[in-house]
Design an enzyme around this catalytic site. Structure first.
Site, short mmCIF file in Angstrom:
data_model
loop_
_atom_site.label_atom_id
_atom_site.label_comp_id
_atom_site.label_asym_id
_atom_site.label_seq_id
_atom_site.Cartn_x
_atom_site.Cartn_y
_atom_site.Cartn_z
N GLU A 312 0.82 -1.21 0.00
CA GLU A 312 0.00 0.00 0.00
C GLU A 312 0.86 1.27 0.00
O GLU A 312 0.63 2.20 0.77
CB GLU A 312 -0.97 -0.01 1.18
CG GLU A 312 -1.95 -1.18 1.11
CD GLU A 312 -3.05 -1.15 2.16
OE1 GLU A 312 -2.82 -0.61 3.25
OE2 GLU A 312 -4.14 -1.68 1.88
N ASP A 386 -8.36 -9.17 3.96
CA ASP A 386 -8.15 -8.06 4.89
C ASP A 386 -9.21 -7.96 5.97
O ASP A 386 -10.10 -7.11 5.89
CB ASP A 386 -8.11 -6.73 4.10
CG ASP A 386 -7.51 -5.61 4.92
OD1 ASP A 386 -6.94 -5.90 5.98
OD2 ASP A 386 -7.59 -4.45 4.50
N GLU A 414 -12.64 -2.25 11.78
CA GLU A 414 -12.61 -1.48 10.54
C GLU A 414 -13.72 -1.90 9.58
O GLU A 414 -14.36 -1.05 8.96
CB GLU A 414 -11.24 -1.68 9.87
CG GLU A 414 -11.14 -1.06 8.49
CD GLU A 414 -9.80 -1.32 7.81
OE1 GLU A 414 -8.89 -1.87 8.45
OE2 GLU A 414 -9.66 -0.95 6.63
C1 GCV Z 1 -2.54 0.35 8.35
C2 GCV Z 1 -6.06 -2.20 5.39
C3 GCV Z 1 -6.48 -0.95 6.09
C4 GCV Z 1 -5.33 0.04 6.21
C5 GCV Z 1 -4.17 -0.66 6.91
C6 GCV Z 1 -3.79 -1.89 6.10
C7 GCV Z 1 -2.67 -2.68 6.74
O1 GCV Z 1 -5.81 -1.95 4.05
O2 GCV Z 1 -7.55 -0.37 5.41
O3 GCV Z 1 -5.77 1.15 6.95
O4 GCV Z 1 -3.07 0.20 7.06
O5 GCV Z 1 -4.92 -2.74 6.01
O6 GCV Z 1 -2.98 -3.63 7.43
O7 GCV Z 1 -1.52 -2.32 6.57
#
Ligand code: GCV
Length: 721
Positions: A312, A386, A414
């Site tokens: 990411e 995720d 989340e």
């Molecule tokens: C900390 C998901 C979440 C992100 C998070 C990522 C990760 O994509 O939406 O906010 O980033 O996981 O675990 O690194």
């Protein structure tokens, strides 16, 4: 009038003295968590008190024994509603607290402690100098502290303490919380206020909450905390922030909790002024070594680094055409002289668009098995995508026998309705831990992979993304505290029962009354199935709105990276729905051990839970229940809403057991959850019906609004982004 009030007050006093007062006490704000230590019902108190006459501790206790004694005094004093004295010699009913080396009376008993390791504890009823006493001991002070909390748990849950013989050792070595807290006190995916860490006023101001955080964690055996977000600011490694982290480490040390930091792989460039962060560049390695030395000067027991690399948008070794193992091993070499570890995350996916995100972590990491240094652990999310309401276990578990694999779960919700939806995650965590990878035949559960038993690893880890913030109730709701609690208890023993843990928690947090505990625990266990049903039934996943991940958005298909689009996951079209991960599709099933792959690939054995995760099926496909897939999908959404209504009814009946403040909050949150479950159902059905073009099954109520209405909803200030 004044006379009447005085008479009333006198009656109230008499009623209370007789123990007849209605059980819910004064309003509570949730700050005390499960460590409330309110007076127990009279009968339980009377049974426990003779076995808690006084605490006997070493004359010059270590800081850890000091906090164990203080907690016992506080806890037993509160629970038994009288002061808990500390004595230096053991009288009848004394509690002896210490290691054999610290208390000769314990040494003289020659207790069997060798199997306890360095963190286990033993609670034992014994006789010392002819007097009946209780022993709280272990091979280390932190073992004794865990024992003190275990004794308190016995008393708090109304279990007898007169004939104790309870030994327990954690199965997982590193049991940690990962805070996704930024240095400006925002929290990524945090729904409980700003960060608990008041970075600006650290290292000088020590918020008393830090000590209570440590107490709560120690009470459930958590022994590590990563202070900052995995999307890490390089600034965490500046001397200013190292000093702040050191202040926290000093507070946590007596509680057996080590501090870890998330680091940005490009720190040598951003902080060190180097031209590269290439892990094979000697200057880069030297920079990290010097940085590690600097940290250990400030924090001698520093735990190590957590790294999100080439994921990411984060920098990583891939930027220099190096592998994850080359990156991890370079950091590991810097930490090794200090006995620190690297926790390297396996959460990677790329913008390929035409692949299957569920396969990517496995494809990237499996070939690296055996290439990581001894002090590296690979941290793998529970599912291949995720933190969804339901995912099958990640195929990496069991696939990398030469590498210690840690499990990462999300305690913060989340993708499960943030703080307001009541979802007990103990059930979700246990589902992953109990999953059988068949890596080494039947019984090769994820629990056995991550506790090191299956492949004989010493280094083992379980990490939970924290749901803790500066809200008065810590977690954004009282029921969210159960998820922190369940995480810690399962980290200690990944084979424990999530239901039994919920029982403990409900008793300690609310009431021992069976009239409360039974229905409330049933409600908690149901809550996870409810959220799956109203959000992502039958194996659907990632149907949440863009960025905030709150409400439904199955229609989104225009984001630049294919794997960010809910439509990529549901693949709904006129012919059917679901992601074909069998060999006619992405063949992700082949990443699992053959018996598991066979089960997931076969429609006769995959089961409803993972049906659309692994299969794309026509809307008219006949389910095992003999309904069509379309009818079943609609029924599942509706069932989710009904289950939340059932939870509301259960909670309404609990009013007489709960203080007004916590009762009202949970009542309001359940009303929000019900409204939003309905929204999830209606919006999802509206969208999928636009694809299936099929009528709703008989008796099903049409969505309240048009699809266009749901598509137009926006949430610009949602928390946690
Ligand atoms: C900390 C998901 C979440 C992100 C998070 C990522 C990760 O994509 O939406 O906010 O980033 O996981 O675990 O690194």
């Amino acid at each position: 009038m004044i006379e009447r009030i005085a008479r009333l007050a006198a009656i109230v006093t008499i009623v209370m003295a007789l123990g007849l007062a209605a059980s819910p006490a004064a309003a509570e704000d949730g700050y005390a968590l499960w460590l409330r230590y309110q007076p127990l019902p009279q009968g339980i108190r009377a049974a426990a008190a003779p076995h808690a006459a006084a605490i006997v501790a070493p004359a010059a206790p270590s800081p850890t024994i000091g906090v164990a004694v203080a907690e016992l005094q506080r806890g037993l004093g509160g629970l038994l509603a009288r002061p808990e004295p500390v004595a230096h010699t053991a009288g009848v009913g004394a509690i002896l607290v210490g290691t054999p080396a610290e208390l000769p009376a314990i040494a003289a008993l020659h207790l069997p402690l060798s199997g306890l390791g360095d963190e286990g504890y033993l609670l034992r009823s014994a006789t010392v100098d002819g007097k009946a006493v209780t022993i709280v001991t272990g091979n280390s002070d932190v073992g004794v502290l865990y024992g003190a909390f275990a004794l308190l748990r016995q008393v708090q849950t109304g279990a007898p303490i007169d004939r104790l013989d309870l030994a327990s050792t954690p199965k997982v070595r590193i049991r940690m919380l990962d805070h996704w807290d930024n240095l400006d006190r925002t929290v990524e995916r945090g729904y409980a206020g700003e960060s608990i860490w008041d970075w600006w006023r650290l290292p000088d101001w020590h918020d008393p909450r830090y000590t209570d955080y440590a107490r709560a964690n120690a009470s459930i055996g958590i022994n590590g905390t990563v202070l900052n977000n995995v999307n890490a600011s390089p600034d965490i490694l500046t001397p200013r922030f190292i000093a702040k982290a050191a202040a926290l480490a000093d507070i946590f040390r007596p509680y057996g909790i080590k501090v870890y930091l998330s680091v940005n792989f490009a720190s040598p460039i951003k902080l060190g002024g180097l031209k590269t962060a290439d892990p094979l560049d000697p200057q880069v390695a030297a920079w990290w070594k010097a940085k590690a030395d600097e940290i250990y000067k400030a924090i001698p027991d520093f735990g190590g680094f957590l790294v999100k690399a080439n994921s990411e948008g984060q920098p990583g070794p891939g930027d220099y055409h190096r592998s994850h193992s080359q990156g991890a091993n370079m950091l590991a070499a810097a930490l090794a002289p200090h006995h620190g570890i690297v926790i390297w995350r396996a959460f990677v996916y790329t913008a390929t668009g035409d692949g299957d995100r569920a396969k990517e972590a496995y494809d990237e990491f499996k070939p690296l098995d055996g290439q990581f240094a001894d002090n590296v652990v690979l941290q793998v999310k529970n599912g291949p995508i995720d933190f969804q309401p339901r995912e099958p276990f990640s195929p990496l578990f069991g696939a990398m026998p030469k590498t210690p694999l840690g499990l990462e779960v999300q305690i913060t919700k989340e993708y499960l309705g943030f703080a307001t939806h009541l979802v007990y995650l103990g059930a979700l965590f246990q589902e992953t831990l109990d999953a059988d990878t068949y890596a080494d035949g039947p019984g090769s559960t994820v629990a056995k992979v991550i506790d090191g038993e299956l492949d004989h690893h010493q280094l083992s880890l379980i990490a939970g993304v924290a749901n803790i913030g500066s809200d008065r109730d810590w977690c954004g709701s009282d029921f969210n505290q159960a998820n922190w609690y369940a995480f810690g208890r399962l980290a200690w023993d990944p084979t424990a029962s999530s239901r039994a843990i919920a029982v403990e928690w409900a008793k300690m947090t609310f009431s021992l009354d069976p009239g409360f505990v039974g229905p409330t625990v049933d409600m908690m266990m149901l809550s996870r199935e409810a959220v799956v049903n109203y959000m992502t039934p039958l194996g659907l996943a990632h149907q949440m709105g863009t960025n905030h991940h709150y409400g439904p958005a199955p229609w989104v298909d225009n984001l630049p990276q294919a794997e960010w689009n809910p439509a990529y996951y549901n693949r709904a079209d006129a012919t059917g729905i679901g992601f074909d991960r069998t060999k006619t599709g992405s063949n992700a099933v082949a990443q699992y051990a053959p018996p598991v792959a066979k089960r997931f690939a076969d429609l006769a054995t995959v089961g409803d839970k993972y049906l659309l995760w692994f299969h794309h099926l026509p809307w008219t496909y006949r389910m095992a229940s003999d309904e069509t897939l379309w009818d079943s999908l609609v029924h599942h959404y509706t069932l989710g809403v009904t289950q939340v209504a059932d939870m509301q009814n259960t909670w309404t009946a609990m009013q007489r057991y709960v203080d007004p403040e916590r009762y009202a909050k949970a009542t309001t949150f359940l009303a929000i959850q019900h409204r939003e479950a309905q929204w999830w159902r209606d919006a999802s059905i509206a969208y999928f019906q636009s694809k299936s073009h099929l009528p709703l099954p008989a008796g099903e109520v049409p969505p309240a609004h048009s699809l266009a209405y749901y598509e137009a909803l926006r949430f610009p200030h949602a928390p946690g982004i």
